[in-house]
Design a protein around this motif. Structure first.
Motif, short mmCIF file in Angstrom:
data_model
loop_
_atom_site.label_atom_id
_atom_site.label_comp_id
_atom_site.label_asym_id
_atom_site.label_seq_id
_atom_site.Cartn_x
_atom_site.Cartn_y
_atom_site.Cartn_z
N TYR A 143 7.34 1.46 -7.11
CA TYR A 143 8.46 2.35 -7.39
C TYR A 143 8.03 3.30 -8.50
CZ TYR A 143 12.00 -0.09 -4.64
OH TYR A 143 12.74 -0.61 -3.59
N LYS A 144 8.32 4.60 -8.29
CA LYS A 144 7.96 5.60 -9.28
C LYS A 144 9.09 6.59 -9.51
CE LYS A 144 2.92 5.64 -8.88
NZ LYS A 144 1.73 6.44 -8.50
N MET A 145 9.09 7.15 -10.72
CA MET A 145 10.05 8.18 -11.10
C MET A 145 9.33 9.50 -11.26
SD MET A 145 11.80 5.96 -14.18
CE MET A 145 10.16 5.65 -14.86
N THR A 146 9.97 10.59 -10.90
CA THR A 146 9.43 11.91 -11.21
C THR A 146 9.86 12.25 -12.63
OG1 THR A 146 11.39 12.95 -10.23
CG2 THR A 146 9.47 12.67 -8.82
N MET A 147 8.89 12.57 -13.50
CA MET A 147 9.17 12.79 -14.91
C MET A 147 8.38 13.98 -15.44
SD MET A 147 9.06 8.82 -16.29
CE MET A 147 9.75 9.25 -17.90
N SER A 176 -4.11 10.71 -14.08
CA SER A 176 -3.74 9.33 -13.82
C SER A 176 -3.84 8.54 -15.11
CB SER A 176 -4.63 8.71 -12.74
OG SER A 176 -5.97 8.65 -13.17
N ILE A 177 -2.97 7.52 -15.25
CA ILE A 177 -2.95 6.71 -16.47
C ILE A 177 -2.37 5.34 -16.14
CG2 ILE A 177 -0.65 7.54 -17.14
CD1 ILE A 177 -1.54 7.32 -20.06
N SER A 178 -2.86 4.32 -16.82
CA SER A 178 -2.30 2.99 -16.73
C SER A 178 -1.72 2.64 -18.10
CB SER A 178 -3.36 1.96 -16.32
OG SER A 178 -2.80 0.66 -16.25
N TYR A 179 -0.40 2.45 -18.16
CA TYR A 179 0.26 2.17 -19.43
C TYR A 179 0.13 0.70 -19.82
CZ TYR A 179 2.52 6.71 -18.67
OH TYR A 179 2.77 8.05 -18.45
N GLN A 180 0.34 -0.18 -18.85
CA GLN A 180 0.33 -1.61 -19.15
C GLN A 180 0.14 -2.39 -17.86
OE1 GLN A 180 3.91 -3.11 -20.93
NE2 GLN A 180 3.15 -5.18 -21.17
N GLY A 198 4.58 14.28 -13.67
CA GLY A 198 4.13 13.65 -12.43
C GLY A 198 5.00 12.47 -12.08
N ASN A 199 4.42 11.51 -11.38
CA ASN A 199 5.13 10.30 -10.95
C ASN A 199 4.71 9.13 -11.84
OD1 ASN A 199 6.32 11.60 -8.65
ND2 ASN A 199 4.35 11.45 -7.62
N HIS A 200 5.69 8.40 -12.35
CA HIS A 200 5.42 7.29 -13.27
C HIS A 200 6.29 6.09 -12.87
CE1 HIS A 200 3.35 10.09 -16.08
NE2 HIS A 200 4.22 10.95 -15.58
N GLY A 201 5.69 4.90 -12.89
CA GLY A 201 6.47 3.73 -12.51
C GLY A 201 5.63 2.48 -12.44
N TRP A 202 5.97 1.60 -11.47
CA TRP A 202 5.43 0.25 -11.44
C TRP A 202 4.90 -0.10 -10.05
CZ3 TRP A 202 9.92 2.01 -13.32
CH2 TRP A 202 10.14 1.89 -14.70
N PHE A 203 3.80 -0.85 -10.04
CA PHE A 203 3.32 -1.51 -8.84
C PHE A 203 3.49 -3.01 -9.05
CE2 PHE A 203 0.04 -3.66 -6.38
CZ PHE A 203 0.27 -3.14 -5.12
N TYR A 222 14.68 11.24 -16.18
CA TYR A 222 13.76 11.35 -15.04
C TYR A 222 14.49 11.99 -13.86
CZ TYR A 222 16.17 7.09 -13.44
OH TYR A 222 17.12 6.16 -13.07
N GLY A 223 13.72 12.50 -12.92
CA GLY A 223 14.34 13.24 -11.81
C GLY A 223 14.82 12.36 -10.68
#
Length: 229
Positions: A143-147, A176-180, A198-203, A222-223
């Motif tokens: 799931y990702k959010m547009t931010m 691309s980035i991995s937060y945690q 871009g798109n930010h969220g969780w796998f 977020y959008g």
């Protein structure tokens, strides 16, 4: 005796034609490599065509699966090494376990902060989005959010039925980035600040032998929240 007529010298392709055909084939192969193979296999999308075709997300999933497999292999290796030692925690000091320790420490910090203050779900009066989904054994979803860059979203998720693996990350416009990342985590909460537009969220991935249900709640700037796979 052969019934097939041999071609004459005039009918054979010239050196120039062979060279042009070879160059044309090389150009086509390079175009396919850049627009299809690199995005689908390695999530490298210099032209943006892979994102439009949905191939870049396929490549990102493959990389995530490969990384999970490597983490599982390292964890199994560490467990087998420590099984013959008197101190079962000795292997935790090895460099290969550093990512797991950082993720565990982040979760511990989040848990301690929640003990000192009201639960995040209570602190946020209303959530803008709340989704619930079930993962079968081995299944993953994203799931990702547009931010926009600098935007902040508040989140809280919990896994019912077993702890899960997760990767909080972002991508977009070649970034691309991995937060945690976490393995075997039952819940998490906090804030996610977009490092770029871009798109930010969780796998999420279920490594249990049974189904688990995940409830994800989000609020903030977020959008759109969308399921990527």
């Amino acid at each position: 005796m052969y019934n097939t007529d041999l071609p004459t010298r005039a009918e054979l392709p010239s050196t120039g034609k062979l060279t042009r055909s070879t160059l044309a084939a090389a150009v086509v192969a390079a175009a396919l490599l850049v627009t299809l193979v690199l995005p689908a296999e390695y999530a490298i999308d210099p032209t943006g065509a892979g994102r439009l075709l949905g191939l870049t997300e396929m490549g990102e999933i493959k990389l995530q699966l490969a990384e999970e497999a490597e983490l599982d292999r390292e964890a199994s290796q560490a467990a087998s090494t420590s099984s013959g030692e008197a101190d079962p925690m000795a292997s935790s000091t090895s460099a290969q376990d550093e990512p797991q320790r950082e993720a565990s420490q982040a979760v511990a910090d989040a848990s301690s902060s929640q003990e000192e203050a009201p639960e995040l779900s209570e602190a946020v009066a209303t959530w803008r989005d709340e989704v619930s989904f079930t993962l079968t054994p081995g299944e993953g979803t994203e799931y990702k959010m547009t931010m926009e860059k600098g935007a902040v979203a508040t989140f809280a998720w919990i896994s019912e039925g077993g702890a899960i693996n997760f990767d909080t990350h972002g991508d977009g416009n070649g970034n691309s980035i991995s937060y945690q990342k976490g393995r075997g985590v039952p819940e998490d909460a906090g804030e996610l600040e977009a490092a770029f537009t871009g798109n930010h969220g969780w796998f999420f991935r279920n490594r249990n032998d049974n189904e688990v249900t995940v409830v994800l709640r989000i609020d903030g700037d977020y959008g759109e929240l969308k399921r990527m796979l």
